[in-house]
Write a protein that holds these residues in place. Structure first.
Motif, PDB file in Angstrom:
ATOM      1  N   ARG A 104       0.817  -1.209   0.000  1.00 24.98           N
ATOM      2  CA  ARG A 104       0.000   0.000   0.000  1.00 24.98           C
ATOM      3  C   ARG A 104       0.857   1.267   0.000  1.00 24.98           C
ATOM      4  O   ARG A 104       0.624   2.196  -0.765  1.00 24.98           O
ATOM      5  CB  ARG A 104      -0.906  -0.024   1.228  1.00 24.98           C
ATOM      6  N   GLY A 105       1.865   1.304   0.852  1.00 23.18           N
ATOM      7  CA  GLY A 105       2.748   2.464   0.903  1.00 23.18           C
ATOM      8  C   GLY A 105       3.601   2.591  -0.347  1.00 23.18           C
ATOM      9  O   GLY A 105       3.857   3.686  -0.836  1.00 23.18           O
ATOM     10  N   ALA A 106       4.045   1.433  -0.863  1.00 16.52           N
ATOM     11  CA  ALA A 106       4.859   1.447  -2.076  1.00 16.52           C
ATOM     12  C   ALA A 106       4.057   1.980  -3.257  1.00 16.52           C
ATOM     13  O   ALA A 106       4.598   2.687  -4.105  1.00 16.52           O
ATOM     14  CB  ALA A 106       5.364   0.038  -2.370  1.00 16.52           C
ATOM     15  N   ARG A 107       2.780   1.665  -3.306  1.00 17.01           N
ATOM     16  CA  ARG A 107       1.930   2.140  -4.402  1.00 17.01           C
ATOM     17  C   ARG A 107       1.845   3.661  -4.393  1.00 17.01           C
ATOM     18  O   ARG A 107       1.913   4.310  -5.434  1.00 17.01           O
ATOM     19  CB  ARG A 107       0.547   1.508  -4.279  1.00 17.01           C
ATOM     20  N   GLU A 108       1.721   4.255  -3.193  1.00 19.76           N
ATOM     21  CA  GLU A 108       1.641   5.714  -3.092  1.00 19.76           C
ATOM     22  C   GLU A 108       2.949   6.373  -3.549  1.00 19.76           C
ATOM     23  O   GLU A 108       2.926   7.338  -4.314  1.00 19.76           O
ATOM     24  CB  GLU A 108       1.352   6.126  -1.648  1.00 19.76           C
ATOM     25  N   LEU A 109       4.069   5.858  -3.067  1.00 13.87           N
ATOM     26  CA  LEU A 109       5.362   6.435  -3.440  1.00 13.87           C
ATOM     27  C   LEU A 109       5.667   6.183  -4.913  1.00 13.87           C
ATOM     28  O   LEU A 109       6.187   7.060  -5.606  1.00 13.87           O
ATOM     29  CB  LEU A 109       6.469   5.858  -2.554  1.00 13.87           C
ATOM     30  N   ARG A 110       5.331   5.013  -5.410  1.00 12.79           N
ATOM     31  CA  ARG A 110       5.572   4.681  -6.818  1.00 12.79           C
ATOM     32  C   ARG A 110       4.790   5.619  -7.734  1.00 12.79           C
ATOM     33  O   ARG A 110       5.290   6.027  -8.791  1.00 12.79           O
ATOM     34  CB  ARG A 110       5.187   3.237  -7.103  1.00 12.79           C
ATOM     35  N   LYS A 111       3.580   5.995  -7.348  1.00 17.86           N
ATOM     36  CA  LYS A 111       2.770   6.887  -8.160  1.00 17.86           C
ATOM     37  C   LYS A 111       3.462   8.246  -8.319  1.00 17.86           C
ATOM     38  O   LYS A 111       3.511   8.808  -9.414  1.00 17.86           O
ATOM     39  CB  LYS A 111       1.393   7.072  -7.534  1.00 17.86           C
ATOM     40  N   ILE A 112       4.033   8.753  -7.244  1.00 13.45           N
ATOM     41  CA  ILE A 112       4.734  10.040  -7.299  1.00 13.45           C
ATOM     42  C   ILE A 112       5.966   9.937  -8.187  1.00 13.45           C
ATOM     43  O   ILE A 112       6.233  10.804  -9.021  1.00 13.45           O
ATOM     44  CB  ILE A 112       5.112  10.488  -5.868  1.00 13.45           C
ATOM     45  N   ILE A 113       6.712   8.853  -8.033  1.00 20.42           N
ATOM     46  CA  ILE A 113       7.940   8.684  -8.808  1.00 20.42           C
ATOM     47  C   ILE A 113       7.632   8.462 -10.278  1.00 20.42           C
ATOM     48  O   ILE A 113       8.329   8.977 -11.157  1.00 20.42           O
ATOM     49  CB  ILE A 113       8.782   7.538  -8.216  1.00 20.42           C
ATOM     50  N   GLU A 114       6.582   7.722 -10.578  1.00 16.95           N
ATOM     51  CA  GLU A 114       6.220   7.487 -11.978  1.00 16.95           C
ATOM     52  C   GLU A 114       5.791   8.778 -12.664  1.00 16.95           C
ATOM     53  O   GLU A 114       6.047   8.962 -13.853  1.00 16.95           O
ATOM     54  CB  GLU A 114       5.123   6.436 -12.077  1.00 16.95           C
ATOM     55  N   GLU A 115       5.143   9.688 -11.931  1.00 18.86           N
ATOM     56  CA  GLU A 115       4.781  10.978 -12.509  1.00 18.86           C
ATOM     57  C   GLU A 115       6.034  11.784 -12.850  1.00 18.86           C
ATOM     58  O   GLU A 115       6.085  12.452 -13.878  1.00 18.86           O
ATOM     59  CB  GLU A 115       3.884  11.752 -11.565  1.00 18.86           C
ATOM     60  N   LEU A 116       7.027  11.722 -11.985  1.00 25.51           N
ATOM     61  CA  LEU A 116       8.284  12.426 -12.269  1.00 25.51           C
ATOM     62  C   LEU A 116       9.000  11.795 -13.461  1.00 25.51           C
ATOM     63  O   LEU A 116       9.534  12.502 -14.316  1.00 25.51           O
ATOM     64  CB  LEU A 116       9.193  12.411 -11.039  1.00 25.51           C
ATOM     65  N   ASP A 117       9.003  10.475 -13.516  1.00 25.54           N
ATOM     66  CA  ASP A 117       9.642   9.790 -14.638  1.00 25.54           C
ATOM     67  C   ASP A 117       8.934  10.116 -15.960  1.00 25.54           C
ATOM     68  O   ASP A 117       9.583  10.278 -16.988  1.00 25.54           O
ATOM     69  CB  ASP A 117       9.647   8.280 -14.418  1.00 25.54           C
ATOM     70  N   ALA A 118       7.608  10.201 -15.921  1.00 29.00           N
ATOM     71  CA  ALA A 118       6.851  10.520 -17.129  1.00 29.00           C
ATOM     72  C   ALA A 118       7.119  11.956 -17.570  1.00 29.00           C
ATOM     73  O   ALA A 118       7.134  12.254 -18.761  1.00 29.00           O
ATOM     74  CB  ALA A 118       5.358  10.314 -16.889  1.00 29.00           C
ATOM     75  N   PHE A 119       7.345  12.850 -16.609  1.00 24.31           N
ATOM     76  CA  PHE A 119       7.649  14.234 -16.944  1.00 24.31           C
ATOM     77  C   PHE A 119       8.979  14.329 -17.678  1.00 24.31           C
ATOM     78  O   PHE A 119       9.153  15.135 -18.585  1.00 24.31           O
ATOM     79  CB  PHE A 119       7.699  15.085 -15.674  1.00 24.31           C
TER      80      PHE A 119
END
Length: 131
Positions: A104-119
């Motif tokens: 659950r916690g990894a999903r939240e952090l992964r979402k933030i990091i994936e947005e940065l990677d997509a940027f």
């Protein structure tokens, strides 16, 4: 023997609320995920308090650079990230933290990091290869 005043005794004891000021500040993460990161930073030997938020801040700054160039050596062989931190090592540290967290916690952090990677976009354009 004179008695020490209670305020004098309390002044030497570290305030437990002051130690909580070192909690990571990561926007859009729940308090549960932040608590899990604090626990990981205390229990893992490869993490220090504040490493996760510093790595995320470093990666965010690197991704949002206007030129998006890799940092280069200067003429003396010095590398910029000796003083400021290596953003690629920060990204690798974030991957390690995600693997150590609960799903659950990894999903939240992964979402933030994936947005940065997509940027940042893909590292190499696959469609525009000119020889």
């Amino acid at each position: 023997m004179p008695r020490r005043r209670p305020g004098r005794i309390r002044a030497g004891i570290p305030d437990r609320h002051q130690s909580q000021n070192s909690r990571p500040v990561i926007d859009r993460l729940s308090s549960r995920a932040l608590s899990e990161i604090v626990r990981l930073e205390r229990t893992r030997n490869y993490l220090q308090p504040g490493d996760t938020s510093a790595a995320l801040r470093l990666w965010k700054d690197y991704v949002h650079r206007p030129e998006r160039e890799l940092w280069h050596d200067d003429e003396f062989g010095n590398v910029h990230w000796y003083c400021c931190g290596d953003p690629l090592e920060g990204r690798a540290l974030l991957d390690g933290v995600i693997r150590a967290m609960s799903p659950r916690g990894a999903r939240e952090l992964r979402k933030i990091i994936e947005e940065l990677d997509a940027f940042m976009g893909p590292p190499y354009p696959a469609t525009d290869r000119r020889r």
